[in-house]
Design a protein around this motif. Structure first.
Motif, mmCIF file in Angstrom:
data_model
loop_
_atom_site.group_PDB
_atom_site.id
_atom_site.type_symbol
_atom_site.label_atom_id
_atom_site.label_comp_id
_atom_site.label_asym_id
_atom_site.label_seq_id
_atom_site.Cartn_x
_atom_site.Cartn_y
_atom_site.Cartn_z
ATOM 1 N N GLN A 1 4.008 11.468 -2.240
ATOM 2 C CA GLN A 1 4.807 10.593 -1.370
ATOM 3 C C GLN A 1 6.249 10.482 -1.862
ATOM 4 N N ASN B 1 -0.828 4.025 -14.302
ATOM 5 C CA ASN B 1 -1.934 3.887 -13.348
ATOM 6 C C ASN B 1 -2.506 5.262 -13.008
ATOM 7 N N TRP C 1 -8.478 -2.026 -2.593
ATOM 8 C CA TRP C 1 -7.480 -1.227 -1.872
ATOM 9 C C TRP C 1 -7.635 -1.421 -0.366
ATOM 10 N N GLN D 1 -7.612 2.927 -11.170
ATOM 11 C CA GLN D 1 -7.661 2.810 -9.709
ATOM 12 C C GLN D 1 -9.055 2.443 -9.224
ATOM 13 N N GLU E 1 -0.606 8.582 -11.736
ATOM 14 C CA GLU E 1 -1.341 9.860 -11.601
ATOM 15 C C GLU E 1 -0.652 11.058 -12.246
ATOM 16 N N TRP F 1 -7.897 3.313 3.405
ATOM 17 C CA TRP F 1 -7.250 4.640 3.475
ATOM 18 C C TRP F 1 -8.286 5.741 3.625
ATOM 19 N N GLU G 1 0.820 -1.215 0.000
ATOM 20 C CA GLU G 1 0.000 0.000 0.000
ATOM 21 C C GLU G 1 0.850 1.261 0.000
ATOM 22 N N ASN G 2 1.953 1.256 0.710
ATOM 23 C CA ASN G 2 2.853 2.422 0.793
ATOM 24 C C ASN G 2 4.336 2.057 0.718
#
Ligand code: XIL
Length: 301
Positions: free
Chosen positions: A87, A169, A267, A203, A127, A275, A43-44
């Motif tokens: 991020q 994505n 997700w 997504q 993105e 999230w 996830e991260n």
């Protein structure tokens, strides 16, 4: 079949989930993960800030925990994400121009090389397009290094790991609109010019403001017709009960109607793993019980 993964496999597809390394000690979580899913996305833990917190110093411990768990339990891994405006570590946020471009290429090369042979598909770029009606690229420090940053990232990823499928994505590209049209044009251009791209990820974060589009299947199909696989990469749908269940079933049916829609990833596992700050967008409740959305998904697979 009686699990998401086994049911998806009946048509040659996978069914995946985002996984957080710090939940791999939660027995309920791991029990559902191992029972239901055949693909995992960290996830991260593979993001730039996680894997290169200091420039040139790479940290893979948390990502490795997920990759090792997946491989030990017969699941494949979607790598997420090599190049993204969000991020980023602070040092990258403070770079620009050729220094940032070089750092981005080095990051893609190093991470894809480290995981070479262990990743089914990479989200190479995440993105990169703007929301709204312009069809423009999103403004970001990466975009300001030059419009070719996306293809440079894909070429670097291919050179580092020739076996991984390379995906673009994004979100709000699930139906046909100015943003998805722009991504479509990019993929068409990449295929025409031989830029390595194998797949497009949708997504699919849905809620009342952004519902499952009526032309979801048609949009997946037009991308598939360009000669790429399509994947539903971060599915969650706000809501509850039969309305939410119907929406999950619609998504599954859309994917199954497109032969090159090769897998679906949700997700997160339980609503409490989402999230999303509030709401109940996933297939299992906070106690790990199957929701109506789970049953609808399983039945549609
Ligand atoms: C989210 C994670 O789920 C959160 O834990 C984190 O705080 C922010 O990022 N699009 C993406 C994912 O591509 O990486 C994002 O994941 C959700 C939106």
């Amino acid at each position: 079949a009686t699990t998401l993964g086994a049911s998806a496999a009946q048509t040659g597809r996978y069914f995946g989930t985002a996984v957080a390394a710090n939940k791999l000690s939660d027995a309920t979580y791991v029990g559902i993960l191992n029972r239901e899913f055949t693909m995992v996305t960290p996830e991260n833990e593979m993001k730039w800030d996680a894997t290169e917190p200091t420039q040139g110093q790479f940290t893979y411990a948390n990502a490795d925990r997920i990759v090792n768990h997946a491989r030990a339990n017969g699941m494949r891994v979607r790598g997420h994400a090599l190049a993204w405006h969000s991020q980023q570590p602070g040092w990258a946020q403070n770079l620009s121009g050729t220094a940032l471009r070089s750092a981005m290429v080095n990051h893609v090369t190093q991470v894809a090389t480290y995981y070479r042979g262990k990743i089914y598909a990479w989200d190479v770029v995440n993105e990169a397009f703007a929301d709204g009606g312009t069809g423009a690229r999103r403004d970001s420090n990466l975009q300001r290094t030059g419009n070719d940053w996306i293809e440079v990232a894909f070429r670097a990823a291919r050179a580092a790991d020739p076996t991984a499928k390379l995906c673009y994505n994004d979100y709000n590209t699930d139906g046909q609109n100015a943003k998805s049209n722009a991504v479509y044009a990019m993929v068409q251009d990449f295929k025409a010019r031989g830029v390595p791209i194998d797949c497009v990820g949708f997504q699919s974060h849905f809620n009342s403001a952004s519902p499952v589009p009526a032309d979801y299947q048609a949009n997946l199909q037009r991308f598939a017709n360009l000669g790429v696989d399509v994947q539903i990469t971060e599915l969650d749908i706000e809501g509850s009960g039969s309305a939410q269940a119907d929406n999950y079933a619609r998504v599954v049916r859309a994917c199954l109607a497109v032969s090159r829609c090769i897998g679906i990833t949700v997700w997160g596992i339980r609503d409490t793993d989402s999230w999303r700050a509030s709401g109940t967008p996933l297939l299992f409740d906070g106690s790990g019980n199957k929701k109506p959305a789970y049953t609808a998904t399983l039945d549609a697979l």
